[in-house]
Write an enzyme that holds these catalytic residues in place. Sequence first.
Site, PDB file in Angstrom:
ATOM      1  N   HIS A  18       0.845  -1.202   0.000  1.00  0.00           N
ATOM      2  CA  HIS A  18       0.000   0.000   0.000  1.00  0.00           C
ATOM      3  C   HIS A  18       0.881   1.252   0.000  1.00  0.00           C
ATOM      4  O   HIS A  18       0.626   2.207  -0.745  1.00  0.00           O
ATOM      5  CB  HIS A  18      -0.879   0.055   1.259  1.00  0.00           C
ATOM      6  CG  HIS A  18      -1.882  -1.048   1.389  1.00  0.00           C
ATOM      7  ND1 HIS A  18      -2.007  -1.805   2.529  1.00  0.00           N
ATOM      8  CD2 HIS A  18      -2.822  -1.522   0.529  1.00  0.00           C
ATOM      9  CE1 HIS A  18      -2.985  -2.690   2.378  1.00  0.00           C
ATOM     10  NE2 HIS A  18      -3.489  -2.544   1.168  1.00  0.00           N
ATOM     11  N   LYS A  42     -15.759  -6.927   6.797  1.00  0.00           N
ATOM     12  CA  LYS A  42     -14.486  -7.661   6.925  1.00  0.00           C
ATOM     13  C   LYS A  42     -14.094  -8.008   8.363  1.00  0.00           C
ATOM     14  O   LYS A  42     -13.111  -8.693   8.566  1.00  0.00           O
ATOM     15  CB  LYS A  42     -13.362  -6.845   6.296  1.00  0.00           C
ATOM     16  CG  LYS A  42     -13.268  -7.031   4.789  1.00  0.00           C
ATOM     17  CD  LYS A  42     -11.926  -6.647   4.239  1.00  0.00           C
ATOM     18  CE  LYS A  42     -11.775  -7.115   2.804  1.00  0.00           C
ATOM     19  NZ  LYS A  42     -10.548  -6.621   2.194  1.00  0.00           N
ATOM     20  N   ARG A  91      -3.067  -5.799  -9.099  1.00  0.00           N
ATOM     21  CA  ARG A  91      -1.933  -6.698  -8.872  1.00  0.00           C
ATOM     22  C   ARG A  91      -1.777  -7.733  -9.972  1.00  0.00           C
ATOM     23  O   ARG A  91      -0.758  -8.374 -10.086  1.00  0.00           O
ATOM     24  CB  ARG A  91      -2.076  -7.360  -7.498  1.00  0.00           C
ATOM     25  CG  ARG A  91      -1.828  -6.365  -6.367  1.00  0.00           C
ATOM     26  CD  ARG A  91      -2.261  -6.906  -5.041  1.00  0.00           C
ATOM     27  NE  ARG A  91      -3.698  -7.171  -5.036  1.00  0.00           N
ATOM     28  CZ  ARG A  91      -4.344  -7.827  -4.099  1.00  0.00           C
ATOM     29  NH1 ARG A  91      -3.677  -8.286  -3.073  1.00  0.00           N
ATOM     30  NH2 ARG A  91      -5.645  -8.000  -4.157  1.00  0.00           N
ATOM     31  N   SER A 130      -3.219  -7.768   3.137  1.00  0.00           N
ATOM     32  CA  SER A 130      -3.297  -7.580   4.591  1.00  0.00           C
ATOM     33  C   SER A 130      -3.629  -8.908   5.280  1.00  0.00           C
ATOM     34  O   SER A 130      -3.078  -9.219   6.337  1.00  0.00           O
ATOM     35  CB  SER A 130      -4.353  -6.529   4.918  1.00  0.00           C
ATOM     36  OG  SER A 130      -4.001  -5.316   4.322  1.00  0.00           O
TER      37      SER A 130
END
Length: 163
Positions: A18, A42, A91, A130
Amino acid sequence: MNRKVIYAGTFDPITKGHLDIIQRAASLFDQVIVAVAKNPSKQPLFSLEERTALVSESCLHLSNVQAVGFSGLLADFALEHQAQALIRGIRGSDDLEYEIQLAQLNHKLAHEHLETIFFPPAVELRYISSTMVREIYKHHGDISHFVPLCVLNALALKSNKEN
Ligand code: COA
């Protein structure tokens, strides 16, 4: 014209992947707001306040970057802050279809006043997320290559409290 962009995410916690994108955005635009999503779907490990503070601390060396917590629609947050664009990292091809859909949706929701700019990740950080960082840490793996020092300290503090 003040070129203001928003980089949003859950940042549970912020990683060097990030941070790489934030740094590159900060070198191109006048102002970068890192929008830290509450994201109840989440069930984050760190609270919104903790995640926002960790983003702020990781970006102390970047004078044109500010971390702000938010809930609700990202397009509304962007309009409220008069940002011209959203920054998103892509990505690989797996991310692409979803990201295009999201970009079109946000463009529409912001009455066509919001663009999305895609950044490729740094090669050596492409595989991080993460969740993976949290998983490696849980199993006592070394995450020092993946996260800023303040995150390492915050994770250590959290696990000390839990034990
Ligand atoms: N380096 C490291 N990790 C990266 C990365 C990078 N360059 N790019 C993405 N990731 C990771 C993220 O950390 C995240 O990991 P996780 O799933 O383990 O938490 C994962 O890849 C997915 O990233 P992203 O798609 O950005 O998800 P997010 O949860 O971080 O953020 C929001 C999603 C908050 C931007 C999005 O849900 C949102 O806009 N919410 C507000 C509501 C809204 O407006 N929705 C859209 C209209 S329906």
